[in-house]
Design a protein around this motif. Structure first.
Motif, PDB file in Angstrom:
ATOM      1  N   MET A 254       0.850  -1.199   0.000  1.00  0.00           N
ATOM      2  CA  MET A 254       0.000   0.000   0.000  1.00  0.00           C
ATOM      3  C   MET A 254       0.884   1.247   0.000  1.00  0.00           C
ATOM      4  O   MET A 254       1.686   1.448   0.918  1.00  0.00           O
ATOM      5  N   LEU A 255       0.777   2.057  -1.044  1.00  0.00           N
ATOM      6  CA  LEU A 255       1.565   3.270  -1.140  1.00  0.00           C
ATOM      7  C   LEU A 255       0.641   4.475  -1.026  1.00  0.00           C
ATOM      8  O   LEU A 255      -0.334   4.600  -1.770  1.00  0.00           O
ATOM      9  N   THR A 256       0.961   5.358  -0.080  1.00  0.00           N
ATOM     10  CA  THR A 256       0.154   6.550   0.162  1.00  0.00           C
ATOM     11  C   THR A 256       0.990   7.792  -0.111  1.00  0.00           C
ATOM     12  O   THR A 256       2.126   7.899   0.364  1.00  0.00           O
ATOM     13  N   ALA A 257       0.431   8.716  -0.885  1.00  0.00           N
ATOM     14  CA  ALA A 257       1.106   9.986  -1.162  1.00  0.00           C
ATOM     15  C   ALA A 257       0.295  11.126  -0.554  1.00  0.00           C
ATOM     16  O   ALA A 257      -0.873  11.317  -0.897  1.00  0.00           O
ATOM     17  N   ILE A 258       0.916  11.848   0.362  1.00  0.00           N
ATOM     18  CA  ILE A 258       0.296  13.033   0.948  1.00  0.00           C
ATOM     19  C   ILE A 258       0.864  14.228   0.189  1.00  0.00           C
ATOM     20  O   ILE A 258       2.061  14.513   0.256  1.00  0.00           O
ATOM     21  N   ARG A 259       0.011  14.916  -0.544  1.00  0.00           N
ATOM     22  CA  ARG A 259       0.463  15.866  -1.548  1.00  0.00           C
ATOM     23  C   ARG A 259       0.480  17.320  -1.059  1.00  0.00           C
ATOM     24  O   ARG A 259      -0.460  17.794  -0.431  1.00  0.00           O
ATOM     25  N   ASP A 260       1.585  17.996  -1.356  1.00  0.00           N
ATOM     26  CA  ASP A 260       1.693  19.453  -1.298  1.00  0.00           C
ATOM     27  C   ASP A 260       1.390  20.035   0.085  1.00  0.00           C
ATOM     28  O   ASP A 260       0.726  21.066   0.217  1.00  0.00           O
ATOM     29  N   GLY A 261       1.899  19.390   1.120  1.00  0.00           N
ATOM     30  CA  GLY A 261       1.715  19.917   2.470  1.00  0.00           C
ATOM     31  C   GLY A 261       2.949  20.657   2.957  1.00  0.00           C
ATOM     32  O   GLY A 261       4.023  20.618   2.332  1.00  0.00           O
ATOM     33  N   TYR A 262       2.801  21.348   4.055  1.00  0.00           N
ATOM     34  CA  TYR A 262       3.943  21.933   4.755  1.00  0.00           C
ATOM     35  C   TYR A 262       4.447  20.872   5.738  1.00  0.00           C
ATOM     36  O   TYR A 262       3.804  20.589   6.748  1.00  0.00           O
ATOM     37  N   ILE A 263       5.588  20.294   5.429  1.00  0.00           N
ATOM     38  CA  ILE A 263       6.084  19.144   6.189  1.00  0.00           C
ATOM     39  C   ILE A 263       7.025  19.622   7.291  1.00  0.00           C
ATOM     40  O   ILE A 263       8.079  20.208   7.030  1.00  0.00           O
ATOM     41  N   VAL A 264       6.611  19.369   8.538  1.00  0.00           N
ATOM     42  CA  VAL A 264       7.455  19.663   9.695  1.00  0.00           C
ATOM     43  C   VAL A 264       8.347  18.444   9.883  1.00  0.00           C
ATOM     44  O   VAL A 264       7.946  17.436  10.461  1.00  0.00           O
ATOM     45  N   THR A 265       9.564  18.514   9.392  1.00  0.00           N
ATOM     46  CA  THR A 265      10.404  17.311   9.292  1.00  0.00           C
ATOM     47  C   THR A 265      10.925  16.838  10.653  1.00  0.00           C
ATOM     48  O   THR A 265      11.145  15.651  10.849  1.00  0.00           O
ATOM     49  N   GLN A 266      11.194  17.762  11.564  1.00  0.00           N
ATOM     50  CA  GLN A 266      11.878  17.441  12.828  1.00  0.00           C
ATOM     51  C   GLN A 266      13.223  16.766  12.572  1.00  0.00           C
ATOM     52  O   GLN A 266      13.680  15.945  13.378  1.00  0.00           O
ATOM     53  N   ASN A 267      13.848  17.113  11.438  1.00  0.00           N
ATOM     54  CA  ASN A 267      15.194  16.604  11.177  1.00  0.00           C
ATOM     55  C   ASN A 267      16.207  17.427  11.973  1.00  0.00           C
ATOM     56  O   ASN A 267      15.837  18.299  12.769  1.00  0.00           O
ATOM     57  N   ASP A 268      17.491  17.165  11.790  1.00  0.00           N
ATOM     58  CA  ASP A 268      18.517  17.836  12.576  1.00  0.00           C
ATOM     59  C   ASP A 268      18.463  19.356  12.428  1.00  0.00           C
ATOM     60  O   ASP A 268      18.778  20.100  13.361  1.00  0.00           O
ATOM     61  N   LYS A 269      18.057  19.819  11.233  1.00  0.00           N
ATOM     62  CA  LYS A 269      17.968  21.258  10.990  1.00  0.00           C
ATOM     63  C   LYS A 269      16.580  21.816  11.311  1.00  0.00           C
ATOM     64  O   LYS A 269      16.361  23.021  11.183  1.00  0.00           O
ATOM     65  N   ARG A 270      15.672  20.936  11.708  1.00  0.00           N
ATOM     66  CA  ARG A 270      14.287  21.324  12.026  1.00  0.00           C
ATOM     67  C   ARG A 270      13.660  22.079  10.845  1.00  0.00           C
ATOM     68  O   ARG A 270      12.987  23.088  11.002  1.00  0.00           O
ATOM     69  N   GLU A 271      13.843  21.546   9.651  1.00  0.00           N
ATOM     70  CA  GLU A 271      13.327  22.205   8.454  1.00  0.00           C
ATOM     71  C   GLU A 271      11.822  21.986   8.302  1.00  0.00           C
ATOM     72  O   GLU A 271      11.296  20.926   8.630  1.00  0.00           O
TER      73      GLU A 271
ATOM     74  N   ASN B 194       6.265  11.620  -8.476  1.00  0.00           N
ATOM     75  CA  ASN B 194       5.676  11.470  -9.804  1.00  0.00           C
ATOM     76  C   ASN B 194       5.131  10.072 -10.073  1.00  0.00           C
ATOM     77  O   ASN B 194       4.629   9.794 -11.163  1.00  0.00           O
ATOM     78  N   GLY B 195       5.245   9.193  -9.074  1.00  0.00           N
ATOM     79  CA  GLY B 195       4.748   7.838  -9.270  1.00  0.00           C
ATOM     80  C   GLY B 195       3.237   7.732  -9.052  1.00  0.00           C
ATOM     81  O   GLY B 195       2.539   8.727  -8.790  1.00  0.00           O
ATOM     82  N   ILE B 196       2.759   6.505  -9.114  1.00  0.00           N
ATOM     83  CA  ILE B 196       1.337   6.229  -8.903  1.00  0.00           C
ATOM     84  C   ILE B 196       1.143   5.711  -7.484  1.00  0.00           C
ATOM     85  O   ILE B 196       1.827   4.785  -7.056  1.00  0.00           O
ATOM     86  N   ALA B 197       0.227   6.308  -6.777  1.00  0.00           N
ATOM     87  CA  ALA B 197      -0.042   5.915  -5.399  1.00  0.00           C
ATOM     88  C   ALA B 197      -1.374   5.186  -5.308  1.00  0.00           C
ATOM     89  O   ALA B 197      -2.300   5.452  -6.074  1.00  0.00           O
ATOM     90  N   ASP B 198      -1.461   4.252  -4.371  1.00  0.00           N
ATOM     91  CA  ASP B 198      -2.735   3.576  -4.124  1.00  0.00           C
ATOM     92  C   ASP B 198      -3.742   4.513  -3.462  1.00  0.00           C
ATOM     93  O   ASP B 198      -4.946   4.386  -3.640  1.00  0.00           O
ATOM     94  N   ARG B 199      -3.204   5.465  -2.690  1.00  0.00           N
ATOM     95  CA  ARG B 199      -4.063   6.416  -1.992  1.00  0.00           C
ATOM     96  C   ARG B 199      -3.415   7.786  -2.037  1.00  0.00           C
ATOM     97  O   ARG B 199      -2.226   7.926  -1.771  1.00  0.00           O
ATOM     98  N   GLU B 200      -4.193   8.791  -2.409  1.00  0.00           N
ATOM     99  CA  GLU B 200      -3.687  10.155  -2.472  1.00  0.00           C
ATOM    100  C   GLU B 200      -4.455  11.031  -1.492  1.00  0.00           C
ATOM    101  O   GLU B 200      -5.685  10.956  -1.407  1.00  0.00           O
ATOM    102  N   ILE B 201      -3.721  11.857  -0.755  1.00  0.00           N
ATOM    103  CA  ILE B 201      -4.333  12.794   0.177  1.00  0.00           C
ATOM    104  C   ILE B 201      -3.875  14.197  -0.201  1.00  0.00           C
ATOM    105  O   ILE B 201      -2.679  14.484  -0.232  1.00  0.00           O
ATOM    106  N   ASP B 202      -4.828  15.060  -0.502  1.00  0.00           N
ATOM    107  CA  ASP B 202      -4.512  16.445  -0.849  1.00  0.00           C
ATOM    108  C   ASP B 202      -4.303  17.238   0.435  1.00  0.00           C
ATOM    109  O   ASP B 202      -5.248  17.496   1.190  1.00  0.00           O
ATOM    110  N   ALA B 203      -3.047  17.620   0.710  1.00  0.00           N
ATOM    111  CA  ALA B 203      -2.718  18.354   1.929  1.00  0.00           C
ATOM    112  C   ALA B 203      -2.326  19.793   1.629  1.00  0.00           C
ATOM    113  O   ALA B 203      -1.653  20.442   2.441  1.00  0.00           O
ATOM    114  N   LYS B 204      -2.751  20.331   0.503  1.00  0.00           N
ATOM    115  CA  LYS B 204      -2.379  21.685   0.121  1.00  0.00           C
ATOM    116  C   LYS B 204      -2.765  22.680   1.215  1.00  0.00           C
ATOM    117  O   LYS B 204      -3.927  22.750   1.628  1.00  0.00           O
ATOM    118  N   GLY B 205      -1.783  23.404   1.705  1.00  0.00           N
ATOM    119  CA  GLY B 205      -2.033  24.380   2.762  1.00  0.00           C
ATOM    120  C   GLY B 205      -2.087  23.803   4.156  1.00  0.00           C
ATOM    121  O   GLY B 205      -2.219  24.545   5.140  1.00  0.00           O
TER     122      GLY B 205
END
Length: 337
Positions: free
Chosen positions: A1-18, A39-50
């Motif tokens: 199962m591949l899920t793509a959450i599209r075009d969101g503001y991603i709070v990465t919590q990586n080392d740089k907190r980007e 650019n691939g095909i996902a089984d489930r797409e979630i529009d997270a714009k904004g």
């Protein structure tokens, strides 16, 4: 199962907190892409714009089955609060615990919490409801002295049986906890910590929540709670101590040396007027890992970690007369990393 959450503001919590804008891609239960355009095909797409896409939060101290008791014990002194809670709790059935757990899990998931650490009895009932809900649970069977419990049998032995019953369960860590030094003698504390060490399990417990708890132990043992636990060899890196509001610098240093974690429960402490404020800057300076918990719905009336972050931050700024302590990024770190 591949899920793509599209075009969101991603709070990465990586080392740089980007914080980056783009797609987040999940293959089964593993994140395989953060940012950019998928650019691939996902089984489930979630529009997270904004929208904000962020890591799930971890509530490191609660009693989830008490969710049905929201608003039942407000505006009481600490002693009257305990008396009423113990009376209600003694009459509860497994069905009550099941319903309370399901309600609490739903509330946490709706608020962005994906993992919680629980401290209670009858964790076998709570485990089944938690697995049905699908949230991750670190469930610590509450141990205390046998002559001070309503549990059938020895609580430490009960915790061990609970672990054997649910070990290896998906999204569930069965474990052991301690009610607190006020009802746990040396044997109970050492047995519980030894078991946590043997199985490499986290151990949740109440620590220095009230001034009375500290003073009573000092009269009995001549030591404060952390000092006494250190003396009997029961301080450990696997421990997550809830509240931890009445501590000396010596105790903070001992906790840091042991590699312990603490769970701040600001709202609970304020509602019950137990006084004391956990020394967060000193925790961080001395190597104590800081996390956040809501405590139960009867001491908080909410399991909302966003609210808990906000109030914890404000409490510590006010108590220190310093607006720079507990900044927003640090609070988010406490809840997610």
């Amino acid at each position: 199962m591949l899920t793509a959450i599209r075009d969101g503001y991603i709070v990465t919590q990586n080392d740089k907190r980007e914080v980056i804008r783009g797609d987040l891609v999940i293959q089964d239960e593993r994140i395989v892409q953060v940012g950019g355009k998928y650019n691939g095909i996902a089984d489930r797409e979630i529009d997270a714009k904004g929208d904000i896409v962020m890591p799930g939060m971890i509530n490191t101290h609660t009693h989830v089955a008490m969710s049905v008791m929201k608003g039942v014990v407000d505006d009481l002194t600490f002693g009257d609060f305990l008396d009423k809670v113990f009376k209600i709790d003694s009459d509860r059935t497994d069905r009550d615990l099941d319903i309370g757990t399901r309600l609490g899990c739903m509330e946490m998931m709706r608020g962005g919490t994906t993992t919680f650490m629980d401290l209670y009895y009858s964790e076998d009932v709570i485990a089944k409801a938690t697995m049905d809900a699908g949230i991750r649970g670190v469930l610590c069977w509450c141990a205390l002295d046998e002559d001070k419990t309503t549990q059938t049998g020895n609580p430490v032995d009960n915790a061990k049986r609970f672990y054997e019953q649910f070990k290896g369960s998906r999204k569930l860590i069965p474990s052991i906890g301690l009610q607190g030094v006020y009802v746990c003698n040396e044997e109970t504390c050492v047995r519980a910590v030894d078991f946590a060490r043997e199985k490499d399990l986290p151990l949740n417990f109440h620590l220095s929540e009230t001034r009375g708890e500290v003073n009573d132990l000092k009269k009995q043992q001549g030591l404060r709670p952390v000092e006494w636990l250190d003396k009997i060899g029961a301080l450990d890196r696997r421990m997550v101590s809830a509240h931890s509001a009445w501590l000396t610098m010596n105790e903070v240093r001992l906790m840091g040396a042991a590699g312990m974690s603490v769970s701040l429960c600001a709202v609970s402490n304020m509602k019950l007027a137990t006084g004391g404020v956990a020394p967060v800057p000193e925790f961080l300076q001395n190597g104590v890992n800081v996390t956040i918990g809501t405590d139960s719905n009867n001491t908080n009336n909410s399991l909302d970690m966003f609210s808990e972050m906000k109030i914890a931050g404000l409490l510590h700024k006010s108590a220190r007369w310093d607006a720079t302590v507990t900044p927003a990024q640090q609070l988010l770190d406490f809840c997610t990393i």
